[in-house]
Enzyme design. Structure first.
Site, PDB file in Angstrom:
ATOM      1  N   ASP A 251       0.847  -1.317   0.080  1.00  0.00           N
ATOM      2  CA  ASP A 251       0.097  -0.117  -0.080  1.00  0.00           C
ATOM      3  C   ASP A 251       0.971   1.201   0.057  1.00  0.00           C
ATOM      4  O   ASP A 251       2.000   1.039  -0.360  1.00  0.00           O
ATOM      5  CB  ASP A 251      -1.023  -0.074   1.187  1.00  0.00           C
ATOM      6  CG  ASP A 251      -2.185   0.625   0.954  1.00  0.00           C
ATOM      7  OD1 ASP A 251      -2.220   1.657   0.190  1.00  0.00           O
ATOM      8  OD2 ASP A 251      -3.412   0.030   1.241  1.00  0.00           O
ATOM      9  N   ASP A 252       0.145   2.478   0.221  1.00  0.00           N
ATOM     10  CA  ASP A 252       1.077   3.579   0.143  1.00  0.00           C
ATOM     11  C   ASP A 252       2.554   3.625   0.973  1.00  0.00           C
ATOM     12  O   ASP A 252       2.661   2.944   2.167  1.00  0.00           O
ATOM     13  CB  ASP A 252       0.475   5.109   0.831  1.00  0.00           C
ATOM     14  CG  ASP A 252      -0.871   4.879  -0.022  1.00  0.00           C
ATOM     15  OD1 ASP A 252      -1.020   4.681  -1.202  1.00  0.00           O
ATOM     16  OD2 ASP A 252      -2.192   5.522   0.715  1.00  0.00           O
TER      17      ASP A 252
END
Length: 440
Positions: A251-252
């Site tokens: 994810d980020d």
């Protein structure tokens, strides 16, 4: 006389140029907000019965060691030394004025016994767990209300053993929100450096309601498809420095957050003065993400010298109706992208809601976002810039940006799309939408 003066001027100019060159070779750092400390008092986990065989449960050893540090209160604090070996443990809590030091070859490994994993209350700025209503599983390494804590070492490792948690998430058998690998709440003067964090069940490093936090020289690893394994999430925190690190996550890589809808608005704790510098990484999501939980407000974020490859989005600014508050004074500069689905995305309809009680009239004020000095190759689409109807994203500036497709090194054939945004641009290829074509 004139010739002499010119010679002197040239000489001084050359010296100034050399001095400037030397100054530029010194990496700029924000890590001085929490300096490394040498603590005279030192204990080993083995002094408390710790066994690094990868099988023995060491929870009691960690609890005893940290209890002693808290009770003895040695002047200058105490180092808890973790020698080489694999130390299996359940979740445990840190205390103030301590250093947790992982030697080379030392691994602190989370047990996979999710049935007996302790629960903790939902964050007040979220009103519930991020994934499910109710509480949440406590982070593997946890701290609440501490100060002067250092987690460092000689590239020792925190192993989250997240696969079981990821499977529960994918199979929708989770009972509560998954645990982060490390979380500091209501804390200050925190330094995390020279370590490896891998296979976190959820977010990796999560400072929340905290100030003066430094994360530097770390490696964060999780499989490309591991859900919600953000690298570092600065959440309703101030004076946070994240730099000189490599991240490959599901994810980020780095996200800035500040609470979720009406709960974040009521709690009212912004994220501010966040510096992100010299990050290299890859993910199918964003390199730098602002949001989508922004309800306490986010301001004064500066990110520079980012090297991003095989990435979903380089820069993602995301919010939604119901968030309220503000996103302002954001600068992202000196970015190199090698392979991305989309270089830049601003989304006014991103992320869900904790419940149906959010205020439909609470619109975020997004103003003053600058992205400059960006070069991207193998870029599929330049960007998608979508603000909110009734609350356009304003004061946007795009400068010195060149985005190329994989074909013949020409500008990417899929240009920008824009709506409900205002601002300007300068030297941007491919050219921006009509509302953003004036200079800035």
């Amino acid at each position: 006389m004139l010739r002499f003066a010119v010679s002197v001027f040239i000489c001084f100019s050359t010296i100034a140029s050399i001095l400037n060159s030397v100054a530029l070779s010194e990496p700029i750092t924000c890590s001085g907000i929490v300096p490394m400390k040498n603590r005279n008092d030192k204990v080993s986990i083995k002094d408390f019965g710790g066994v690094g065989d990868g099988k023995t449960l060491n929870t009691k050893a960690f609890q005893k060691a940290i209890d002693q540090i808290r009770k003895t209160k040695k002047t200058g604090g105490t180092v808890l030394y973790i020698p080489p070996g694999v130390y299996l443990s359940e979740t445990f809590n840190l205390t103030s004025h301590m250093t947790l030091y992982l030697a080379k070859g030392a691994v602190i490994k989370a047990t996979q016994d999710s049935e007996n994993w302790p629960l903790t209350a939902p964050l007040p700025s979220y009103g519930r767990g991020r994934e499910l209503p109710g509480g949440r599983y406590q982070s593997f390494i946890h701290a609440d209300g501490v100060e002067d804590v250092i987690i460092t070492g000689d590239n020792g490792t925190f192993e989250g053993q997240g696969a079981k948690w990821w499977d529960m998430y994918k199979q929708k058998t989770l009972k509560f929100t998954r645990p982060s690998l490390i979380e500091f709440m209501n804390s200050k003067d925190i330094l995390i450096s020279n370590l490896v964090f891998q296979n976190s069940p959820f977010w990796n490093i999560h400072p929340v309601y905290s100030s003066n936090v430094v994360v530097r020289n770390v490696t964060i690893l999780a499989p490309y498809d591991s859900p919600n394994t953000d690298g570092v999430d600065a959440d309703s925190s101030s004076h946070v420095c994240i730099e000189d690190s490599f991240m490959s996550t599901g994810d980020d890589l780095v996200a800035v957050k500040s609470g979720w809808d009406q709960y974040g608005i009521a709690f009212g704790r912004p994220s501010s003065d966040i510096t992100i510098r010299r990050i290299t990484g890859t993910t199918q999501f964003a390199g730098i993400a602002i949001g989508s939980e922004t309800s306490g407000g986010i301001e004064n974020v500066y990110a520079e010298q980012l090297n991003l490859y095989n990435i979903g989005l380089a820069v993602h600014v995301k919010s939604n109706v119901g968030r309220g508050a503000f996103i302002r004074n954001i600068t992202i500069t000196d970015v190199f992208i090698d392979g991305t689905v989309m270089a830049i995305q601003y989304g006014g309809n991103s992320g869900g809601h904790p419940d149906d009680n959010y205020d439909r009239k609470a619109l975020p004020v997004v103003k003053g976002i600058t992205v400059k000095n960006v070069v991207g190759v193998k870029v599929e689409q330049a960007g998608d810039l979508v603000g909110l109807e009734g609350a356009p994203y304003a004061g946007l500036c795009f400068s010195n940006i060149s985005l190329y497709s994989s074909k013949q090194n020409g500008p990417t054939s899929t240009p920008w799309t824009c709506s409900n945004v205002t601002g300007g641009s300068h030297l941007v290829k491919p050219g921006l939408c009509g509302a953003l074509t004036s200079s800035c």
